[in-house]
Scaffold this active site. Structure first.
Site, PDB file in Angstrom:
ATOM      1  N   CYS A  73      -3.803  -5.597  -4.761  1.00 56.60           N
ATOM      2  CA  CYS A  73      -5.040  -4.916  -4.471  1.00 56.60           C
ATOM      3  C   CYS A  73      -5.226  -5.377  -2.821  1.00 56.60           C
ATOM      4  O   CYS A  73      -5.384  -6.481  -2.521  1.00 56.60           O
ATOM      5  CB  CYS A  73      -6.098  -5.415  -5.172  1.00 56.60           C
ATOM      6  SG  CYS A  73      -7.748  -4.674  -4.483  1.00 56.60           S
ATOM      7  N   CYS A 217      -9.159   2.189  -1.080  1.00 55.13           N
ATOM      8  CA  CYS A 217      -7.881   1.494  -1.751  1.00 55.13           C
ATOM      9  C   CYS A 217      -6.865   1.043  -0.632  1.00 55.13           C
ATOM     10  O   CYS A 217      -6.147   1.682  -0.177  1.00 55.13           O
ATOM     11  CB  CYS A 217      -7.218   2.514  -2.637  1.00 55.13           C
ATOM     12  SG  CYS A 217      -5.764   1.871  -3.601  1.00 55.13           S
TER      13      CYS A 217
END
Length: 274
Positions: A73, A217
């Site tokens: 991430c 993201c």
């Protein structure tokens, strides 16, 4: 449990120090904590653990709001770097961490921005993982509502990137979950929808695996630029505008590491009974 609430461009996290606290999280516990009405609420939970390798500083674990563990991430990595610095767990400017699938260097710049060496994009279908006979710059994916062309790449987690004419009208709500759960991605996938403004600027929305559409993201921004460069659409330095803000992504091509630069914000500290 002591925790910090943080966000990277609106992609929000609970960050937990598991070095000074002895903690175990079941998927059910994570889902309960992720509930925005009955828990804390977050897109993902980030766990700071001691390093498995003496040459590294920390081990970095990531859990989705549905309780599943994932390998990467990018927005979380920036928050991870901010957290370990704010909490006095390190005074280094270049922080070496391991993840499920590799290693990363998190660098805190003089202006406070955080630059992440995300490593090299992975294109080999079996390693993404993605079902295909060979690497191609574009793959045809058929869904129940439309057939799309997409690029497929791993940034430590799987991504497919679809180019769209207008980011505002892109059918993210319907197409996102169909791509996320497409049979050719055996571990599911993060679906990115990219509008190219010019060779140094794109707009992006991402439907994240296990989280749905998020404000931003980081690994999705990296994947979109990597695919755009590989397809000849983008230059090596690109501004990526996401709903929650902007990132700078740099990639000089195959064989080179990709870099992501952006901010990370500490919101508050809290304590919750498990």
């Amino acid at each position: 449990m002591q925790f910090s609430k943080m966000h990277g461009l609106g992609n929000d996290f609970v960050v937990v120090d598991a070095i000074t606290q002895n903690l175990y999280f079941s998927p059910e516990t994570i889902k309960r904590l992720a509930d925005r009405h009955r828990g804390i609420g977050f897109d993902q939970m980030l766990i700071v653990e001691p390093p498995y390798d003496p040459d590294l500083d920390f081990h970095y674990r990531i859990f989705n709001a549905d309780g599943s563990e994932v390998s990467q991430c990018g927005n979380g990595a920036r928050c991870f770097a901010r957290f370990v610095t704010l909490k006095g767990l390190t005074d280094k400017k270049d922080i070496a961490v391991s993840t499920q699938t590799g290693k990363m260097i998190l660098s805190i710049k003089d202006d406070g921005m955080i630059r992440i060496n995300m490593g090299e994009p992975i294109w080999e279908p079996a390693k993404i993982p993605f079902t295909a006979n060979k690497f191609e710059k574009n793959y045809i994916l058929r869904t129940s509502i439309q057939t799309v062309l997409c690029g497929a790449v791993s940034m430590g987690n799987p991504h497919c990137v679809v180019q769209v004419d207008d980011i505002q009208t892109a059918n993210v709500e319907q197409l996102g979950p169909l791509l996320e759960n497409h049979e050719r991605f055996p571990e599911r996938v993060n679906a990115g929808f990219m509008q190219v403004i010019h060779r140094g600027h794109i707009k992006l929305r991402v439907y994240e695996r296990g989280a749905g559409e998020t404000q931003a993201c980081g690994s999705g921004a990296c994947a979109a630029v990597a695919v755009g460069v590989m397809q000849g659409l983008l230059d090596s330095k690109v501004q990526v505008d996401l709903p929650g803000g902007s990132l700078i992504i740099e990639w000089e091509g195959v064989g080179k590491p990709l870099f992501m630069t952006g901010d990370a914000t500490h919101v508050y500290d809290g304590v919750i009974r498990l």
